[in-house]
Motif scaffolding. Structure first.
Motif, PDB file in Angstrom:
ATOM      1  N   VAL A  27      37.168  42.535  40.614  1.00  0.00           N
ATOM      2  CA  VAL A  27      38.674  44.019  39.795  1.00  0.00           C
ATOM      3  C   VAL A  27      39.645  44.039  41.090  1.00  0.00           C
ATOM      4  CG1 VAL A  27      38.192  46.698  39.421  1.00  0.00           C
ATOM      5  CG2 VAL A  27      36.459  44.450  38.693  1.00  0.00           C
ATOM      6  N   VAL A  28      40.813  44.794  41.003  1.00  0.00           N
ATOM      7  CA  VAL A  28      41.753  44.862  42.059  1.00  0.00           C
ATOM      8  C   VAL A  28      42.558  46.353  41.707  1.00  0.00           C
ATOM      9  CG1 VAL A  28      43.723  43.221  41.209  1.00  0.00           C
ATOM     10  CG2 VAL A  28      43.429  43.486  43.673  1.00  0.00           C
ATOM     11  N   GLN A  29      43.107  46.972  43.114  1.00  0.00           N
ATOM     12  CA  GLN A  29      43.962  47.826  42.599  1.00  0.00           C
ATOM     13  C   GLN A  29      45.484  46.947  43.384  1.00  0.00           C
ATOM     14  OE1 GLN A  29      42.246  51.844  43.118  1.00  0.00           O
ATOM     15  NE2 GLN A  29      40.835  50.351  44.050  1.00  0.00           N
ATOM     16  N   PRO A  30      46.107  46.784  42.737  1.00  0.00           N
ATOM     17  CA  PRO A  30      47.258  45.708  44.122  1.00  0.00           C
ATOM     18  C   PRO A  30      48.563  47.275  44.312  1.00  0.00           C
ATOM     19  CG  PRO A  30      47.346  45.443  41.717  1.00  0.00           C
ATOM     20  CD  PRO A  30      46.141  45.835  41.681  1.00  0.00           C
ATOM     21  N   TYR A  53      47.102  54.747  40.062  1.00  0.00           N
ATOM     22  CA  TYR A  53      47.704  54.954  41.145  1.00  0.00           C
ATOM     23  C   TYR A  53      49.264  54.243  41.163  1.00  0.00           C
ATOM     24  CZ  TYR A  53      44.171  56.905  42.700  1.00  0.00           C
ATOM     25  OH  TYR A  53      42.790  58.749  42.835  1.00  0.00           O
ATOM     26  N   GLY A  54      49.732  53.183  40.251  1.00  0.00           N
ATOM     27  CA  GLY A  54      50.994  51.931  40.112  1.00  0.00           C
ATOM     28  C   GLY A  54      52.427  53.228  39.744  1.00  0.00           C
ATOM     29  N   GLU A  55      52.124  54.546  39.046  1.00  0.00           N
ATOM     30  CA  GLU A  55      53.668  55.174  38.914  1.00  0.00           C
ATOM     31  C   GLU A  55      54.109  55.773  40.553  1.00  0.00           C
ATOM     32  OE1 GLU A  55      52.827  56.194  34.890  1.00  0.00           O
ATOM     33  OE2 GLU A  55      54.767  55.433  34.441  1.00  0.00           O
ATOM     34  N   ARG A  69      58.263  51.629  41.874  1.00  0.00           N
ATOM     35  CA  ARG A  69      57.274  51.207  40.888  1.00  0.00           C
ATOM     36  C   ARG A  69      56.160  50.070  40.674  1.00  0.00           C
ATOM     37  NH1 ARG A  69      52.576  50.049  38.197  1.00  0.00           N
ATOM     38  NH2 ARG A  69      52.352  51.013  36.507  1.00  0.00           N
ATOM     39  N   PRO A  70      55.844  49.482  41.722  1.00  0.00           N
ATOM     40  CA  PRO A  70      55.635  47.903  42.330  1.00  0.00           C
ATOM     41  C   PRO A  70      55.068  47.526  40.752  1.00  0.00           C
ATOM     42  CG  PRO A  70      54.416  49.847  43.436  1.00  0.00           C
ATOM     43  CD  PRO A  70      55.065  50.719  42.582  1.00  0.00           C
ATOM     44  N   PRO A  71      55.402  46.644  41.193  1.00  0.00           N
ATOM     45  CA  PRO A  71      55.282  45.730  39.888  1.00  0.00           C
ATOM     46  C   PRO A  71      53.331  45.315  39.178  1.00  0.00           C
ATOM     47  CG  PRO A  71      56.108  44.225  40.530  1.00  0.00           C
ATOM     48  CD  PRO A  71      56.131  45.683  41.302  1.00  0.00           C
ATOM     49  N   SER A  72      52.982  45.189  37.773  1.00  0.00           N
ATOM     50  CA  SER A  72      51.608  45.011  37.404  1.00  0.00           C
ATOM     51  C   SER A  72      51.428  43.091  37.955  1.00  0.00           C
ATOM     52  CB  SER A  72      51.598  44.716  36.153  1.00  0.00           C
ATOM     53  OG  SER A  72      50.143  43.754  35.439  1.00  0.00           O
ATOM     54  N   ILE A  73      50.243  42.613  37.756  1.00  0.00           N
ATOM     55  CA  ILE A  73      50.213  41.390  38.604  1.00  0.00           C
ATOM     56  C   ILE A  73      51.077  40.004  37.688  1.00  0.00           C
ATOM     57  CG2 ILE A  73      48.472  39.812  39.324  1.00  0.00           C
ATOM     58  CD1 ILE A  73      46.954  41.927  40.680  1.00  0.00           C
ATOM     59  N   ALA A  74      50.349  41.256  36.343  1.00  0.00           N
ATOM     60  CA  ALA A  74      50.546  40.329  34.739  1.00  0.00           C
ATOM     61  C   ALA A  74      51.852  39.690  35.263  1.00  0.00           C
ATOM     62  CB  ALA A  74      50.619  41.524  33.623  1.00  0.00           C
ATOM     63  N   LEU A  75      52.971  40.550  36.074  1.00  0.00           N
ATOM     64  CA  LEU A  75      54.439  40.383  36.016  1.00  0.00           C
ATOM     65  C   LEU A  75      54.168  38.432  36.229  1.00  0.00           C
ATOM     66  CD1 LEU A  75      57.687  40.095  36.053  1.00  0.00           C
ATOM     67  CD2 LEU A  75      57.212  41.154  37.923  1.00  0.00           C
TER      68      LEU A  75
END
Ligand SMILES: Cc1ncc(COP(=O)(O)O)c(C=O)c1O
Length: 472
Positions: free
Chosen positions: A250-253, A288-290, A297-303
């Motif tokens: 579980v990570v909050q990037p 908090y990504g937005e 807006r830093p991207p998701s790891i899914a990118l």
């Protein structure tokens, strides 16, 4: 048309700029009120208001019968909190006994609420939400009050599918499941990817809600320390992977709670690759990504690929009470659908339709620009006050997004005893022990800056500064 800035604010920000640039250095006296009024060609009242505003922000100090001065910094602002020492063994997380009293205080309107990581009234767009709610009810009538399908209302999933593109996530509406806040998304993600007794890699420090879910599902945790600037220390995760089979991480990037760190593209790519090589799930908590302070807006790891389950919500950006969250379960879509249908098959229909409408046509980007500025200002002011009132051995983070401050005191500091003393003074905060799977981090604590900064906040930080010295 741009609203005119009041004269005193304009003068205050010009003076603050001169102080930042070093024209007025620590210990310098500012021009007298009369002199400043002549130099800047504004009234004496305007100068006094500007000086008072700078004083409230802790940028200058008044000395009786002497004038206004730039204060010497009491705390070395370049010293950020250090990565936590972590246990390398699997941990069964214990319930911290202080947790319930900290949560009970979140309800208490009389305390200065540094504990609650929640937006206050100035952030929540209540008038806009009220008018959208009326419009939705007028248009949809009882359709807005029926059960949602288990995956959530399609209108919201469509709006989210467009919105998630900004984070680099390509997911159609049928690949998104809406939930009751990010909490339910995290619970479903953990349930889908683990079974009782499995090992979950988790950041230390991290948001305590994640730790509670891991404990209550009968899972064990393995701690991975977080660096204040760059987020999860992947070398530590790699070491753990050599010894243990890890089912999920579980990570909050982005703007990690409570450290405020952001993982860069290389780190996200590396974590995505690790998840593929070792076959574990990445549960990305991106609430908090937005909320970056500079607007990016830093991207998701899914990118970058990887076995990612992305989780988010509007709790920090619009209104936590609407209870609207979502997840993109990726390879676990069918299992999450199954679990959701059993666990809580229906969400709040009206909330979902209102949020869908806000995202589509309610000026969400404009709203985000406004609140990013507010959160950034509130963090900066609270941090400045900490710098002014706390002893020099304290370390405090400088978040580039989100709205929480993480403070680290010398090793023998007891943040639980400190929390009790603060509550007795009418101030709430969260002790570091709640953010640690192993109950460490006793010398740290978190202050939330979700609410408007004012004289009451400044007084509260001054009080905490005194208590820190007494408890140290
Ligand atoms: C990092 C993090 N994740 C999840 C949550 C829970 O979010 P929600 O209110 O949407 O359930 C919070 C709330 O504080 C949080 O800070």
């Amino acid at each position: 048309m741009k609203a005119a800035v009041p004269l005193y604010q304009d003068l205050a920000s010009r003076l603050a700029g001169l102080i930042r640039a070093g024209t007025f250095a620590a210990g310098d006296r500012l021009p007298s009120v009369r002199q400043a009024s002549r130099e800047h060609q504004v009234s004496i009242t305007t100068v006094m208001e500007a000086y008072r505003s700078l004083e409230d922000q802790g940028i200058i100090q008044a000395r009786p019968r002497s004038g206004y001065y730039v204060p010497p910094p009491s705390l070395d602002v370049s010293k950020l909190p250090m990565a936590a020492r972590h246990s390398k063994k699997p941990i069964i997380i214990a319930q911290a006994s202080i947790f319930q009293s900290v949560m009970d205080l979140a309800e208490n309107g009389r305390v200065v609420p540094f504990a609650a990581a929640a937006p206050d009234d100035s952030i929540i767009p209540s008038a806009k939400l009220a008018s959208i709610t009326n419009a939705v009810l007028r248009k949809s009538r009882s359709d807005a009050l029926r059960y949602t399908p288990p995956m959530g209302r399609r209108e919201l999933r469509l709006a989210l599918s467009r919105r998630l593109l900004v984070a680099g996530i390509k997911a159609g509406p049928d690949e998104i499941i809406t939930t009751q806040g990010a909490t339910e998304a995290l619970l479903l993600a953990l349930r889908a990817t683990t079974k009782r007794g499995d090992l979950v890699a988790v950041e230390t420090p991290t948001y305590f809600g994640i730790l509670h879910l891991i404990r209550d599902l009968g899972l064990r945790a393995i701690e991975v320390p977080v660096c204040t600037r760059d987020g999860m220390i992947l070398g530590a995760l790699e070491t753990a992977l050599k010894k243990h089979r890890i089912a999920a991480c579980v990570v909050q990037p982005n703007f990690q709670n409570p450290i405020g760190s952001v993982m860069d593209a290389a780190a996200k790519k590396r974590l995505a690759k690790l998840s593929e090589d070792h076959g574990f799930a990445i549960i990305e908590d991106d609430v908090y990504g937005e909320l970056s302070h500079d607007g990016g807006r830093p991207p998701s790891i899914a990118l970058y690929g990887g076995n990612v389950i992305h989780c988010g919500s509007i709790s920090k950006t619009l209104a936590p009470g609407l209870r609207v969250g979502w997840m993109v379960p990726g390879g676990w879509l069918d299992e999450v659908k199954r679990l959701k249908t059993i666990q809580c098959p229906w969400n709040a229909t009206l909330s979902e339709l209102v949020v869908a409408s806000f995202l589509d046509a309610g000026g969400y980007d404009r709203h985000l620009r406004r609140i990013r500025e507010l959160y950034s200002l509130q963090c900066a002011r609270t941090r400045q006050a900490v710098v002014r009132f706390f002893p020099p051995e304290c370390r405090v983070n400088q978040p580039a997004g989100g709205f929480v401050l993480w403070l680290e005191m010398p090793a023998d500091f007891d943040s639980e005893a400190f929390t009790v003393s603060a509550v007795a003074e009418g101030i709430s905060l969260v002790p570091g022990t709640l953010f640690s799977p192993s109950g460490g981090l006793k010398n740290c604590f978190r202050l939330s800056c979700g609410f408007a900064f004012g004289p009451r906040t400044l007084d509260a930080i001054a009080t905490l500064g005194r208590l820190v010295v007494r408890n140290g």
